[in-house]
Design an enzyme around this catalytic site. Structure first.
Site, PDB file in Angstrom:
ATOM      1  N   PRO A  89      82.302  35.428 146.089  1.00  0.00           N
ATOM      2  CA  PRO A  89      81.862  36.818 146.274  1.00  0.00           C
ATOM      3  C   PRO A  89      80.539  36.887 147.029  1.00  0.00           C
ATOM      4  O   PRO A  89      79.820  35.889 147.155  1.00  0.00           O
ATOM      5  CB  PRO A  89      81.703  37.326 144.821  1.00  0.00           C
TER       6      PRO A  89
ATOM      7  N   HIS B 282      77.241  62.371 122.801  1.00  0.00           N
ATOM      8  CA  HIS B 282      78.186  61.590 123.598  1.00  0.00           C
ATOM      9  C   HIS B 282      77.840  60.096 123.535  1.00  0.00           C
ATOM     10  O   HIS B 282      78.722  59.259 123.256  1.00  0.00           O
ATOM     11  CB  HIS B 282      78.153  62.085 125.051  1.00  0.00           C
ATOM     12  N   GLU B 283      76.578  59.763 123.800  1.00  0.00           N
ATOM     13  CA  GLU B 283      76.179  58.355 123.781  1.00  0.00           C
ATOM     14  C   GLU B 283      76.164  57.796 122.361  1.00  0.00           C
ATOM     15  O   GLU B 283      76.454  56.610 122.161  1.00  0.00           O
ATOM     16  CB  GLU B 283      74.806  58.189 124.430  1.00  0.00           C
TER      17      GLU B 283
ATOM     18  N   ASP C 204      84.668  57.553 131.913  1.00  0.00           N
ATOM     19  CA  ASP C 204      85.239  56.798 130.792  1.00  0.00           C
ATOM     20  C   ASP C 204      86.754  56.827 130.845  1.00  0.00           C
ATOM     21  O   ASP C 204      87.418  55.802 130.653  1.00  0.00           O
ATOM     22  CB  ASP C 204      84.753  57.385 129.468  1.00  0.00           C
TER      23      ASP C 204
ATOM     24  N   GLY D  20      76.713  37.288 147.841  1.00  0.00           N
ATOM     25  CA  GLY D  20      75.496  37.067 147.081  1.00  0.00           C
ATOM     26  C   GLY D  20      75.494  35.861 146.185  1.00  0.00           C
ATOM     27  O   GLY D  20      74.554  35.667 145.411  1.00  0.00           O
ATOM     28  N   THR D  21      76.530  35.017 146.266  1.00  0.00           N
ATOM     29  CA  THR D  21      76.590  33.860 145.377  1.00  0.00           C
ATOM     30  C   THR D  21      75.917  32.623 145.951  1.00  0.00           C
ATOM     31  O   THR D  21      75.887  31.584 145.297  1.00  0.00           O
ATOM     32  CB  THR D  21      78.052  33.531 145.043  1.00  0.00           C
TER      33      THR D  21
ATOM     34  N   LYS E 271      76.417  31.178 149.342  1.00  0.00           N
ATOM     35  CA  LYS E 271      77.178  30.320 150.265  1.00  0.00           C
ATOM     36  C   LYS E 271      76.317  29.931 151.470  1.00  0.00           C
ATOM     37  O   LYS E 271      76.266  28.758 151.848  1.00  0.00           O
ATOM     38  CB  LYS E 271      78.444  31.053 150.713  1.00  0.00           C
TER      39      LYS E 271
END
Length: 622
Positions: free
Chosen positions: A208, A429-430, A507, A210-211, A213
């Site tokens: 992916p 809600h949270e 959600d 940003g890994t 390479k």
């Protein structure tokens, strides 16, 4: 960017073109129709007899008379105020005498060419010869000539320059081991050849964005004592047909001349996409470039001692002929780091950052699942910036925690002012999400819950996995579905079904997608069974099929829809049962959020324990 010499050539040619344009305009102005009109000698005599000649100029060599009239007159179809006349006799003396009798001022001038006339006549040829000489010189000056489109200026990074080494790369031990073997093969090939081994021709780094390479490739340049050439895949493709293939040939010729060496092509998918892609098929410039690359890797001309190192985050779009053994012999996966890899990456990036003694990088690594090496570098940088803005001498745990929230959740929207009713809705809600995190066993433990708006959300509930997960059980996914419905269920229980809000839209989208994957991909439905019933997604412009084959019957599609709806309904019912049985705890959590806005895991667990030991909340509280 054009090479400096070629860029200088084109600048010089541009200035030459401007100069030629100026000369042309001046020459055109000298020969333009705005010249002095010519009149006959008879008309001049008439104007002289009428005392209408103001002044006159005699050109001695040509016998031409030029002058100006006192009053403009119409001669023929034009108005004349200035004139010129060619005398019908060789000696201008009689006319000069008549002019003197009329009191006309006379000026004599020789008709030789002026220096300006000579300059304008010679300068265009000088400019043309100069431009041609410069072009010939540039065309003979080697690889950077003006017409050398097929040449590719690879950036040779020699081993004697300071570079990144494997010590600067963390969290990719397997990839480093594979690359270290390639480096050793280049340094001492006899160690492997006496056992019949051959040097790998190509190594593909897959992972992916940003890994790390490209960072690994730079580390190879720092570790290998051989020439290293770094090229981007987009450098091969140009608007001119055949340029890319010529540049591939030039690149490998350069590599053969410096063998043993390493050639690194970044973003290989820019040149190595599947052939025949698109609706029109195509023998286009990119495909010619790819064909030449295939020939250079494994064709009639051997490339002993040249190792091709490439990186891509789109291996699915590469041509299969490019990936077979003999071309890219090894494919090294550089995946997202695990918890140990994240801690090592953080330690690399905090080398130049002064940290407080209380900073626990292992805790930060445990709370950042799914972040790449680039994300972790950004996290450390944001923490350093926060500490500097706060006037601190060292980066403290609070700075790292705030930076982690900023990277993972978004920036706090302090300018967004919520009404009391909206804050109360967000709190319940949270609180519904957070309470289900605590009540459902086996699910990821709660880390933080907040009603401070971040990004596009008015509140957030964040879990903190105890360890990285690579496989998920059915019980875990069902728990995740129930937690996703916690916010909407809390709104229904407290405010009524007619007063629910749109805050649960994201959600529901995540829960529906997860439930559909359970049925269509994971085989977690007793009704549909362990089948993969999803339709294949084809991308036409990546060379896939234009016609979409339907692999699901109408009956199976109805079964899938019914199972997805059942899973969602059961998750909603489970969340309703758990929250309605712990309504007092829900009120206590929401009230604490309204007072403090942000609660961590220990505070939530303390509120839950205290609420369970107290009496139920009176009916008038709601």
């Amino acid at each position: 960017m054009a090479p400096p010499r070629t860029a200088g050539l084109w600048r010089a040619a541009a200035w030459m073109a401007v100069l030629l344009s100026v000369v042309f305009v001046l020459q055109l102005a000298r020969s333009s129709p705005q010249r002095v009109p010519e009149i006959t000698y008879s008309e001049l005599s008439a104007q002289l007899q009428a005392a209408n000649v103001a002044r006159a100029q005699v050109i001695l060599e040509t016998g031409e008379i030029r002058g100006e009239l006192r009053r403009p007159v119409v001669i023929g179809d034009r108005e004349v105020s200035r004139f010129r006349t060619v005398l019908p006799f060789a000696d201008p003396a009689p006319l000069v005498a008549r002019l003197e009798e009329g009191g006309v001022p006379i000026v004599a001038q020789r008709g030789g060419a002026s220096w300006l006339t000579i300059l304008f006549s010679v300068l265009p040829w000088v400019v043309i010869i100069g431009v041609w000489a410069i072009l010939l010189r540039q065309m003979r000056s080697g690889p950077k000539s003006a017409l050398a489109f097929g040449r590719l200026g690879a950036r040779a990074l020699r081993a004697d320059r300071p570079k990144v080494t494997f010590a600067d790369v963390a969290g990719a031990d397997e990839a480093k081991e594979e690359l270290r073997e390639v480096i050793e093969f280049l340094k001492a090939p006899q160690r492997f050849q006496h056992l019949g081994g051959r040097m790998p021709k190509g190594v593909l780094l897959v992972g992916p964005p940003g890994t790390g390479k490209t960072l690994l490739a730079r580390a190879v340049a720092g570790e290998a004592a051989v020439p290293f050439f770094s090229i981007s895949g987009s450098d091969f493709v140009e608007m001119f047909v055949g340029v890319g293939a010529a540049r591939v040939r030039d690149l490998f010729q350069t590599g053969k001349a410096n063998a043993p060496c390493i050639i690194f092509i970044d973003e290989l998918d820019a040149v190595g996409r599947l052939r025949g892609a698109g609706l029109g098929g195509g023998h286009d410039e990119r495909e010619q470039t790819l064909n030449q690359l295939l020939v250079e890797l494994d064709g009639f001309a051997p490339t002993e001692g040249v190792v091709l190192l490439s990186a891509t985050n789109r291996p699915d779009v590469l041509d299969p002929a490019l990936l077979r053994p003999g071309r890219f012999d090894r494919q090294i996966v550089v995946d997202l780091p695990d918890i140990r890899g994240r801690e090592m990456i953080l330690r690399v990036h905090v080398r130049s950052v002064p940290l407080a003694d209380s900073v626990d990088l292992a805790q930060i690594a445990r709370g950042t699942p799914g972040l790449s090496g680039a994300d972790l570098a950004n996290l450390v940088n944001e923490a350093a910036l926060l500490a500097a803005r706060r006037g601190k001498e060292r980066v403290e745990p609070g700075d790292l925690e705030d930076a982690k929230d900023k990277v993972m959740l978004g920036i706090e929207r302090k300018s967004l002012v919520l009404s009391d009713a909206e804050r109360r809705l967000a709190a319940y809600h949270e609180a519904g999400h957070a309470l289900l995190h605590v009540l459902i066993p086996g699910f990821d433990p709660l880390h933080k819950v907040t009603i401070v708006p971040r990004g596009r959300a008015l509140g957030l509930t964040l879990a903190l996995p105890e360890e990285d997960r690579h496989n998920y059980t059915k019980a875990f996914i069902l728990a995740r579905l129930a937690v996703a419905h916690g916010g909407r269920v809390a709104e229904e229980l407290v405010f009524g079904a007619e007063n629910v809000t749109t805050g649960a839209a994201q959600d529901f989208a995540q829960a529906t997608d997860l439930a559909r994957r359970m049925v269509r991909e994971f085989g977690m439905s007793e009704v549909v069974g362990p089948l993969a019933v999803g339709e294949r997604e084809q991308t036409v412009f990546l060379g896939r099929e234009v016609a979409q084959r339907r692999e699901v019957s109408e009956r199976t599609a109805e079964l899938v829809d019914g199972e997805v709806q059942r899973l969602i309904t059961e998750a909603h019912a489970r969340a309703t049962e758990l929250l309605s049985g712990n309504l007092a705890t829900l009120h206590a959590l929401a009230q604490a959020l309204l007072e403090r806005e942000t609660l961590d895991r220990e505070e939530v667990e303390a509120i839950v324990q205290a609420a369970r030991s107290e009496a139920p909340v009176p009916a008038g509280v709601i």
